[in-house]
Design a protein around this motif. Structure first.
Motif: not given
Lengths: 134, 316
Positions: B109-119, B173-184
Motif C-alpha cells: 500500500l505504501r509503495l502504491a500510494m504516491p504513484a496512485a495520487l499522481v496517476g 521519507a515515504l517509507r518505501l521499503h519492507g519485507v515480504y515472504h516469497d512462498q516459491a
C-alpha cells in the motif's frame, strides 16, 4: 482490534469485503436488468441502434441523465445496473477513508497526508466538481 | 495430453476472436444496422472477454489493455462506451486480486500510494481529453499507443530482484521499503526503491494514457516499479494491480458522469473476463506460454494497426 493493525491489513480486509459485495450486487443487477425483471429506461431492442453513437448523441437520442441525476432513475433496470457498477468505483474511496485514522495512529503523518490528498481527488472526481468535467 | 489441451484451448480462443471478427465484418454491421437480436452482441462480448481473460492470464498481461483495442476494433460500440467499459473492466479485475495480494505482502500500500495520487490526477485529465477529442484523432492516438505498448511488451526485460544500493531521500521519507515472504523460495525478501521522483513523473504519464484510452496500465506500471524504482518483480506486479484500482476509479467517475458507461457492455465483460481469468490460472501450468504471448502481441499489433488506419481514414 483495528487499533494495532497495520493500515495495509485494514485496507486489504475492507477492499476484499467491498469487492465481494460489488461483484454479488453486479450479478443481481444484471439479472434484474437483462432478465427483464425491471423495465429498462432505454429499451433493450433499441440498444443496437444507439451504442454506436458518441455519448453526447446517445444522450440526445435517449434523454439519458448525466452527473448524479441517474439516482432518480433507479426504478429502471439499466440504472440499477449502473448503481452496481458505481460500487466498483467507490471502493477505493471507502478504503482510503478507513485507513486515514490508522496511519495517524501509527504516527505516519506523511502517509496520512497522501491518503487525505487522495481522498480529496477521489471525492472531487466522484462529486463531479472537477473543472471542465461537466 | 495436458499440453494438447492447452493448445486446443488456445485454438478455441483464437476461433472465438475470429468469429467476432466475422460478425463485425458483416455488411449490415458495417452499415451500422442491427441484423441480429440485441442480446447477440452482449453474448459475443461475454465470449470474447472470456477468451481475453484466459489469454491475458497466460500471457501475463492485464485484460484491460486487450479489451479496448480489440472490442473497439471488432464490435459496433462507440469508442466512448468501449473506453468506459475498459476502465471498469480493468478496475474490477484489479479489485478482485488486490485484497489477497495485500494480505500476503505481495502488494505494498505504501509503495502504491504516491504513484496512485499522481496517476489519479493525470488519469482524470486524460479522461477529460479523451472525451473531448474527435473520434478520428482518438482512434489514431489509440492505434499508435497500442502499437507502442506491443513494442514495449515485446522488448521489455524484467528483473526478479533488482539491486538497489539505498532508498533515495523521497523514497526514505515515504517509507518505501519492507519485507515480504516469497512462498516459491520459502524466504523473506527485503526490498527498497530509488529514483522515486523520476518514477512519479512516469506514473503521471501512464495515468494520462489510462484515462484517455480506458486502458489498464499494468503494462507500464510493472516496468516502472521494477526497472526504474528497483522493486522486486512479484511486488511490482502486485502493487501495480493496487495502483490500477485507484487510478482507474478516478477516471471511471468522469466516464460515469458523462453517461459513457453502459451496464449492458460492462456486466458481460466483467463476468466474462473474471471467469476466463479463472480458467487461465488453471491452464497456466500446461499452456504454451510463448505461443500465447506471441498471439497476444499479434492481436495487439493487429488491433492497434486497425485503430490507427481507422483514425487516418485508410480503413474505415
Amino acid at each position: 482490534m483495528d487499533l494495532k493493525r497495520d493500515p495495509q491489513d485494514i485496507y486489504a480486509r475492507w477492499l476484499g469485503a467491498g469487492a465481494w459485495l460489488a461483484f454479488a450486487l453486479s450479478l443481481l443487477a444484471l439479472f434484474l436488468y437483462a432478465g427483464g425483471v425491471l423495465a429498462p429506461f432505454v429499451p433493450l431492442e433499441r440498444l443496437p441502434q444507439l451504442w454506436g453513437l458518441p455519448v453526447e448523441r446517445f444522450r440526445e437520442q435517449t434523454g439519458a441523465p448525466t452527473d448524479w441525476d441517474w439516482i432518480g432513475y433507479l426504478r429502471y433496470g439499466d440504472y440499477v445496473g449502473l448503481a452496481a457498477v458505481c460500487l466498483f468505483a467507490v471502493l477505493s474511496l471507502v478504503c482510503y477513508l478507513r485507513v486515514l485514522p490508522a496511519f495517524l495512529r501509527h504516527g505516519e503523518r506523511l502517509q496520512a497526508a497522501l491518503v487525505a490528498a487522495q481522498i480529496v481527488v477521489l471525492l472531487a472526481a466522484a462529486s463531479h466538481l472537477i473543472p471542465g468535467a461537466r | 495430453m495436458p499440453q494438447s489441451l492447452g493448445r486446443n484451448t488456445i485454438t478455441g480462443m483464437r476461433l472465438v476472436l475470429l468469429a467476432a471478427a466475422i460478425v463485425w465484418a458483416s455488411p449490415a454491421a458495417a452499415a451500422g444496422q442491427s441484423p441480429v437480436a440485441w442480446w447477440v452482441w452482449p453474448l459475443a462480448l461475454f465470449a470474447v472477454t472470456f477468451a481475453l481473460g484466459v489469454v491475458a492470464v497466460l500471457a501475463g498481461v492485464g485484460g484491460g489493455v486487450l479489451f479496448v483495442p480489440i472490442v473497439g476494433a471488432f464490435f459496433p460500440f462507440h469508442l466512448d462506451f468501449v473506453r468506459g467499459a475498459g476502465l471498469l473492466l480493468a478496475l474490477s479485475g484489479a479489485l478482485a486480486a488486490a485484497p489477497a495480494l495485500l494480505a500476503n505482502g505481495l502488494a505494498s500500500l505504501r509503495l502504491a500510494m504516491p504513484a496512485a495520487l499522481v496517476g489519479s490526477v493525470t488519469s482524470i485529465v486524460g479522461a477529460l481529453i479523451g472525451l473531448a477529442l474527435p473520434a478520428d484523432i482518438l482512434y489514431t492516438a489509440l492505434g499508435a499507443t497500442i502499437l507502442a505498448i506491443a513494442l514495449v511488451m515485446w522488448r521489455s526485460r524484467r528483473s526478479d530482484h533488482p539491486e538497489v544500493p539505498a532508498n533515495d531521500p523521497l523514497g526514505a521519507a515515504l517509507r518505501l521499503h519492507g519485507v515480504y515472504h516469497d512462498q516459491a523460495t520459502g524466504r523473506d525478501v527485503e526490498w527498497k526503491v530509488w529514483r522515486t521522483p523520476a518514477a512519479l513523473a512516469a506514473f503521471a504519464g501512464v495515468g494520462v494514457l489510462a484515462g484517455m484510452f480506458g486502458l489498464g496500465a499494468g503494462w507500464a506500471n510493472v516496468p516502472v516499479f521494477n526497472l526504474l524504482m528497483g522493486a522486486p518483480l512479484k511486488l511490482s506486479v502486485g502493487s501495480s494491480g493496487l495502483l490500477l484500482s485507484v487510478v482507474d476509479s478516478s477516471a471511471a467517475w468522469i466516464y460515469l458522469h458523462r453517461g459513457a458507461v453502459l451496464p449492458m457492455l460492462v456486466a458481460p465483460s466483467v463476468i466474462g473476463i473474471m471467469l476466463g481469468a479463472r480458467i487461465g490460472v488453471r491452464l497456466l501450468r500446461i499452456a504454451p506460454a510463448a505461443a500465447v504471448r506471441g498471439t497476444v502481441l499479434a492481436l495487439l499489433a493487429f488491433a492497434g494497426g486497425r485503430a490507427l488506419l481507422k483514425g487516418l481514414g485508410v480503413w474505415a
